[in-house]
Design a protein around this motif. Structure first.
Motif, short mmCIF file in Angstrom:
data_model
loop_
_atom_site.label_atom_id
_atom_site.label_comp_id
_atom_site.label_asym_id
_atom_site.label_seq_id
_atom_site.Cartn_x
_atom_site.Cartn_y
_atom_site.Cartn_z
N GLN A 8 33.49 59.26 -56.96
CA GLN A 8 33.15 57.98 -56.79
C GLN A 8 32.49 57.89 -55.35
OE1 GLN A 8 33.54 55.44 -59.16
NE2 GLN A 8 32.39 54.27 -57.53
N LYS A 19 28.88 59.36 -55.54
CA LYS A 19 28.32 58.26 -56.62
C LYS A 19 27.55 56.98 -55.72
CE LYS A 19 29.75 57.44 -60.91
NZ LYS A 19 30.40 56.78 -61.80
N ASP A 20 28.55 56.37 -54.87
CA ASP A 20 28.48 55.34 -54.01
C ASP A 20 27.08 55.79 -52.94
OD1 ASP A 20 30.00 53.68 -55.58
OD2 ASP A 20 31.79 54.11 -53.76
N ASP A 67 24.04 55.76 -54.80
CA ASP A 67 23.40 54.76 -55.03
C ASP A 67 22.83 53.86 -53.79
OD1 ASP A 67 24.03 55.04 -57.80
OD2 ASP A 67 25.81 53.84 -57.71
N ASN A 70 19.38 55.29 -52.83
CA ASN A 70 18.56 54.96 -53.61
C ASN A 70 17.99 53.56 -53.25
OD1 ASN A 70 18.36 57.08 -55.19
ND2 ASN A 70 19.73 56.34 -56.67
N ILE A 71 18.84 52.63 -52.77
CA ILE A 71 18.27 51.34 -52.45
C ILE A 71 17.71 51.50 -51.24
CG2 ILE A 71 19.57 49.07 -51.45
CD1 ILE A 71 21.83 49.54 -53.52
N THR A 130 14.09 53.06 -51.77
CA THR A 130 13.12 52.38 -52.65
C THR A 130 12.17 51.54 -51.89
OG1 THR A 130 14.92 51.94 -54.27
CG2 THR A 130 13.03 50.69 -54.51
#
Length: 91
Positions: free
Chosen positions: A44, A47-48, A51, A54-55, A58
């Motif tokens: 987890q 994964k966090d 994520d 990616n933010i 971007t």
């Protein structure tokens, strides 16, 4: 792949009881549960992290910049000697 039904589950538990014994079986279950909890926490967290990356990574899409000069104007523009002459780099 066959499903594990109640009969198969009972056989697996009986084999585990015979192999590990009644004293080690609760300790084994506890350690397996602890390992699964740690695995879930780490996945987890990973994964966090991904994520969040990616933010941040971007790119922001901006409006296209309009070209002020046409191709004919660029071709007709004189080239200065300063643009062609290499400059010395001072340390």
């Amino acid at each position: 792949m066959p499903n594990i039904g109640p009969a198969e589950l009972i056989v697996i538990l009986l084999v585990a009881l015979v192999v590990f014994g009644p004293r080690k079986l609760p300790e084994l279950g506890k350690s397996i549960g602890h390992g699964l909890r740690e695995f879930r926490k780490s996945t987890q967290g990973l994964k966090d992290e991904l994520d969040g990356a990616n933010i941040v990574a971007t790119p922001v899409i901006q409006q296209p910049v309009t070209v002020a000069q046409s191709a004919a104007q660029v071709a007709a523009a004189p080239i200065s000697a300063a643009a062609v002459t290499p400059r010395s780099v001072e340390a």
